[in-house]
Scaffold this active site. Structure first.
Site, PDB file in Angstrom:
ATOM      1  CE  LYS A 129      -4.345   1.261   0.103  1.00  0.00           C
ATOM      2  NZ  LYS A 129      -5.504   0.621  -0.536  1.00  0.00           N
ATOM      3  CG  ASP A 169      -7.330   3.493  -1.158  1.00  0.00           C
ATOM      4  OD1 ASP A 169      -8.005   2.460  -1.146  1.00  0.00           O
ATOM      5  OD2 ASP A 169      -7.240   4.240  -0.161  1.00  0.00           O
TER       6      ASP A 169
END
Ligand code: NDP
Length: 449
Positions: A129, A169
């Site tokens: 991430k 995201d």
């Protein structure tokens, strides 16, 4: 719940001491460790090989300065992150988040969750991430582009189609992915599937935009079906009005539910007639405006400021699709008191541990994020495949594969929960099913990698 296995208790203690300033990461680790206890009790080999000690420590964390020039000619500085958490089952894979709240704790919690989610998809993807505390809101296209180019100028050194494949995201949509991909291509002189969520003309996958939201509904549908229920005629509340929320609402509506409330970070709108998604798409996707606009444009709709209020709206189905920890104990209790029967998480970790235990003790059907929202990354995996084979599949082909993956994920969660004495507990099922595959792969690959 707390630990009865002393090894897991000691692993958690160590993380809690070492990363005491990372509450979101600790929350995510605790939930996984608590639920894999039945597996660990049966597998001393995993304990001896230190698999869990290794799993809670990222393989690599990159933190970097991102300097860029704003429209007024002033130099701005943000902080960039990439957490490469686990590559046991494939290249690191996970989105980039641009939001002022981004910090190491949030990056690590998201990266950790991503490992298990990616494992559940059945595709060869490790977990990672990244992101930045940059806020794209209120910035011009030129500012966003210059920020993205500066961000990628450093990130490029650490990623690649076989190493680490980022995606979008919160705050990173088609525009940002385009600028990031363009800069990578310029720097490397290489056209590869290094990012997913790309635009359709330059290597993106049809149905990627819809995938996370549709996937949440496919998962919810399996959960309902397994309990003799359907979407038909149900009332739904969906928080957020971003990428996940919009397409979750679209599929829920197609399945015959009526979505009566949606939100953004300023408040929520209630529309007893069912939310008109064309209006929401115009406001959020085209104008990038506030959701309060909806109440100005649609007769009978009401806007209420504040985020938590949305969970007091009476509904049968709740699908939180905004952000982490958006449903606390009080909101969970309100949902229960209003007769909600099922919750499927679209956002990552939107329910606090207290909220989850309220749902479970009141026997609501509960689909945890790492399973219910895995459709996005699964379709990113399908985008990688299409890039590698230099072919594009049709919308229906991708959607059909996505549907199959979500059906399999539900079955894997339900079966793992049953096999380890936790029938019906899909939180435990998702963690166990995701964990076993990574653990076996780490064992097979030895320690020093
Ligand atoms: P977007 O940036 O497209 O949308 C986020 C939405 O949530 C916006 O409407 C935003 O409002 C709203 N929001 C943010 N904070 C709050 C809050 N405290 N209360 C209410 N609404 C809030 O992001 P995505 O839709 O892509 O992501 C949403 C969630 O889904 C995140 O948790 C993400 O990690 C997760 N997710 C996303 C995937 C994807 O494919 N995109 C895949 C898997 C998970 P505002 O416009 O005011 O900021």
């Amino acid at each position: 719940m707390s630990f009865t296995n002393s090894y897991l208790a000691s692993v958690y203690e160590k993380v809690a001491t070492r990363d005491a300033d990372q509450p979101e990461f600790l929350q995510a680790v605790k939930e996984v460790l608590e639920t894999i206890e039945p597996v660990v009790n049966e597998r001393p080999d995993l304990v001896n090989a230190g698999v869990i000690d290794r799993m809670v420590e990222p393989e690599r964390v990159i933190v970097f300065r991102v300097s860029w020039v704003d429209d007024a000619g002033k130099v701005q500085v943000n902080r960039g992150f990439r957490v490469q958490f686990n590559s046991a089952i494939g290249p690191y894979k996970g989105g980039l988040r641009f939001h002022p709240s981004v910090n190491l704790s949030i990056m690590k919690f998201l990266g950790f969750e991503q490992c298990f989610k990616n494992s559940l998809t059945g595709l060869p993807m490790g977990g990672g991430k990244g992101g930045s505390d940059f806020d794209p809101k209120g910035k011009s296209d030129g500012e966003v582009m210059r920020f993205c180019q500066s961000f990628m100028t450093e990130l490029e050194k650490h990623i690649g189609q076989f190493t680490d494949v980022p995606a979008g995201d919160i705050g990173v949509g088609a525009r940002e992915v385009g600028y990031l991909f363009g800069q990578y291509k310029r720097l490397r002189n290489e056209y590869s599937g290094v990012m997913t969520g790309k635009g359709i003309p330059y290597g993106g996958s049809l149905a990627r935009k819809q995938a996370t939201g549709y996937g949440v509904c496919y998962y919810m549908n399996e959960m309902l079906k397994d309990n003799g229920l359907t979407f038909e005629g149900k009332t739904a509340v969906i928080s957020g009005s971003g990428n996940v929320a919009i397409y979750c609402a679209e599929k829920a509506t197609t399945y015959g539910a009526k979505v009566v409330a949606m939100s953004d970070s300023s408040g929520y709108v209630y529309d007893a007639n069912g939310i008109n998604l064309d209006v929401i798409k115009q406001i959020k996707e085209v104008e990038r405006a506030r959701i309060s606009e909806y109440a100005k444009r649609v007769d009978g709709a009401v806007f209420t400021p504040g985020c938590n209020g949305i969970w007091t709206v009476k509904c049968d189905l709740a699908m939180p699709c905004a952000t982490q920890n958006e449903i606390n104990a009080e909101s969970a209790q309100a949902l229960v008191d209003n007769g909600c029967i099922a919750v499927a998480e679209g956002a990552n970790m939107p329910s606090t541990p207290d909220a989850i235990s309220i749902f479970q003790s009141n026997k609501l059907l509960f689909g945890p994020a790492k399973a219910a929202n895995a459709g996005g990354v699964a379709t990113s995996g399908l985008e990688m495949t299409q890039n590698s084979i230099r072919l594009s599949w049709s919308f229906d082909e991708v959607d059909e594969k996505l549907h199959g993956i979500m059906v399999n994920i539900y079955a894997a969660c339900a079966n793992a929960a049953k096999a380890y004495g936790r029938e019906g507990d899909l939180v435990a099922g998702a963690n166990i099913a995701g964990f076993i595959k990574i653990a076996e792969s780490m064992m097979a690959q030895g320690v020093a990698y």
